[in-house]
Design an enzyme around this catalytic site. Sequence first.
Site, mmCIF file in Angstrom:
data_model
loop_
_atom_site.group_PDB
_atom_site.id
_atom_site.type_symbol
_atom_site.label_atom_id
_atom_site.label_comp_id
_atom_site.label_asym_id
_atom_site.label_seq_id
_atom_site.Cartn_x
_atom_site.Cartn_y
_atom_site.Cartn_z
ATOM 1 N N HIS A 161 0.807 -1.225 0.000
ATOM 2 C CA HIS A 161 0.000 0.000 0.000
ATOM 3 C C HIS A 161 0.837 1.270 0.000
ATOM 4 O O HIS A 161 0.299 2.370 0.114
ATOM 5 C CB HIS A 161 -0.904 0.026 1.244
ATOM 6 C CG HIS A 161 -1.535 -1.290 1.519
ATOM 7 N ND1 HIS A 161 -0.994 -2.213 2.381
ATOM 8 C CD2 HIS A 161 -2.632 -1.868 0.986
ATOM 9 C CE1 HIS A 161 -1.742 -3.302 2.385
ATOM 10 N NE2 HIS A 161 -2.734 -3.123 1.548
ATOM 11 N N ARG A 175 -6.332 16.386 2.474
ATOM 12 C CA ARG A 175 -5.911 17.136 3.659
ATOM 13 C C ARG A 175 -4.426 16.906 3.924
ATOM 14 O O ARG A 175 -3.721 17.822 4.359
ATOM 15 C CB ARG A 175 -6.747 16.747 4.876
ATOM 16 C CG ARG A 175 -6.494 17.642 6.041
ATOM 17 C CD ARG A 175 -7.692 17.816 6.928
ATOM 18 N NE ARG A 175 -8.804 18.417 6.225
ATOM 19 C CZ ARG A 175 -10.076 18.134 6.442
ATOM 20 N NH1 ARG A 175 -10.400 17.258 7.368
ATOM 21 N NH2 ARG A 175 -11.026 18.733 5.754
ATOM 22 N N GLY A 199 -7.848 14.858 13.130
ATOM 23 C CA GLY A 199 -9.121 14.522 12.506
ATOM 24 C C GLY A 199 -10.267 15.322 13.070
ATOM 25 O O GLY A 199 -10.072 16.294 13.807
ATOM 26 N N THR A 200 -11.456 14.907 12.713
ATOM 27 C CA THR A 200 -12.655 15.526 13.260
ATOM 28 C C THR A 200 -13.406 14.491 14.089
ATOM 29 O O THR A 200 -13.171 13.285 13.963
ATOM 30 C CB THR A 200 -13.584 16.064 12.148
ATOM 31 O OG1 THR A 200 -13.893 14.991 11.271
ATOM 32 C CG2 THR A 200 -12.945 17.201 11.393
ATOM 33 N N GLU A 244 -15.340 9.243 16.761
ATOM 34 C CA GLU A 244 -14.617 9.327 15.491
ATOM 35 C C GLU A 244 -14.448 7.887 15.008
ATOM 36 O O GLU A 244 -15.214 7.023 15.426
ATOM 37 C CB GLU A 244 -13.315 10.131 15.644
ATOM 38 C CG GLU A 244 -12.406 9.726 16.763
ATOM 39 C CD GLU A 244 -11.559 8.530 16.426
ATOM 40 O OE1 GLU A 244 -11.921 7.428 16.906
ATOM 41 O OE2 GLU A 244 -10.541 8.665 15.735
ATOM 42 N N MET A 245 -13.516 7.609 14.114
ATOM 43 C CA MET A 245 -13.514 6.268 13.535
ATOM 44 C C MET A 245 -12.138 5.591 13.462
ATOM 45 O O MET A 245 -12.010 4.545 12.822
ATOM 46 C CB MET A 245 -14.141 6.325 12.125
ATOM 47 C CG MET A 245 -15.561 6.887 12.145
ATOM 48 S SD MET A 245 -16.398 6.835 10.552
ATOM 49 C CE MET A 245 -16.916 5.133 10.506
ATOM 50 N N GLU A 246 -11.104 6.165 14.070
ATOM 51 C CA GLU A 246 -9.750 5.638 13.839
ATOM 52 C C GLU A 246 -8.862 5.446 15.067
ATOM 53 O O GLU A 246 -7.931 4.625 15.036
ATOM 54 C CB GLU A 246 -8.997 6.579 12.862
ATOM 55 C CG GLU A 246 -9.515 6.591 11.446
ATOM 56 C CD GLU A 246 -10.712 7.526 11.231
ATOM 57 O OE1 GLU A 246 -10.959 8.380 12.113
ATOM 58 O OE2 GLU A 246 -11.416 7.390 10.214
ATOM 59 N N ASP A 290 -19.145 18.358 14.654
ATOM 60 C CA ASP A 290 -20.588 18.315 14.838
ATOM 61 C C ASP A 290 -20.902 17.816 16.249
ATOM 62 O O ASP A 290 -20.081 17.133 16.847
ATOM 63 C CB ASP A 290 -21.262 17.417 13.783
ATOM 64 C CG ASP A 290 -20.631 16.043 13.701
ATOM 65 O OD1 ASP A 290 -19.429 15.954 13.384
ATOM 66 O OD2 ASP A 290 -21.327 15.053 13.978
#
Length: 235
Positions: A4, A24, A89-90, A180-182, A205
């Site tokens: 990758h 980003r 991140g957000t 978040e997701m990570e 948000d």
Amino acid sequence: MTPHNEAKKGDYAEAVLLPGDPLRAKWIAETFLDDAKQVNGVRNCLGYTGTWHGNPVSVQATGMGQPSTAIYVHELLETYGVRKLIRVGTCGGLTTSIKVRDIVLGISASTDSSINNAPFSPYTYAPAADFELLRSAVKYAEAQMLQHHVGGLVSSDTFYVDNPAENYSTLAQHGVLAVEMEASALYTLAARFNARALAICTVSDCLMTGQEIGSDDRQSSLDTMVEMALSVALR
Ligand code: HPA
């Protein structure tokens, strides 16, 4: 090289910023770094290395979610010898005290993902931030008088949740500030490779109030977060 990542050994600095979005990563490299060179373009998951105030630093996109993040982070640690990883991140706020534009420093990362089930069975592992990076981020936020919170994150596998207030209520009652997701995969892998990691997230948000960040605020919040991450990474 990895499946990758086309970078050669030595192409990444010891400290790497990790946004989810490849564009980003490009923006961070072009806006904040000197002499930035692209080191990875496989699948357009862009990575760059340059310098910040004369210190080598890299930025690598992770994509969204833990499976994607785990691939890039694992390879940065195992193949490229990276030692410090800072997610930029957000996140979505889970309590009414968390406002859009605030910064959440993730002390821990709960998850609904099953990634850690098998490796840690019968235990439930508690992925945690590196204390030195966290302390340094808190000092920076205090000195710059940034609106910030230190608490738990939850790394969810699901972005679209039917009833967020109900879905996240038990976590929120247990000190989890934002979703978040990570981060969970990041913290777990950093620990596995005896490296340091921290997730710095801007609140985009608020799931309890429906409030969302405006586009101007989003840009200036990102600037603030990246400056903070670079300062913490290279301290
Ligand atoms: N869910 C997951 N990740 C997020 C969210 C959210 O609501 N907001 C920003 N990142």
